[in-house]
Design a protein around this motif. Sequence first.
Motif: not given
Length: 121
Positions: A61-65
Amino acid sequence: MSKFDSLPDRALELVHAISANLKEAAPKAGQWLDTGAKFGVVKAGARTAGGFIRRNPVVAVAAVAGAGLLWYAAARRKARQQAEGEPIEGSARRIDARRASPGAGRRRSTRNTAEQTAGEE
C-alpha cells in the motif's frame, strides 16, 4: 493407374508443401521463443509479487501511495510549466524583431463598400 498408385506421389507433394511453409515460419520461431520466455518471466514475477503482497500488505500500500504521489507531483509540475509559458521540451531561441524597409509593409487603402456602390451607379 489406380488411386492407390498416385497416393505416395500426393503424400510427397503434401510433405514438400508443409516443409516449405515451415521454412518460411522458421524465422518467426525465434520470436515465439522470446515471447514465451517473456511470458514466463511475467508469470513468475506476478506470482512472486502476489506472495509478497499477501505477506506484506502495508509495504504494498505504501508503494502504491508513493507512486501515486510521484505521478501527482509530475502532473502539477507539467501544468505549472505550461502556465508559465516555458517550453515543455526542447530548446528555444530568441529572434529579435527588425524594422522592415520603407514601403515593404504598407497596406493598400481600399474603398469601403458604400463608396464602391455609389461610384458604380
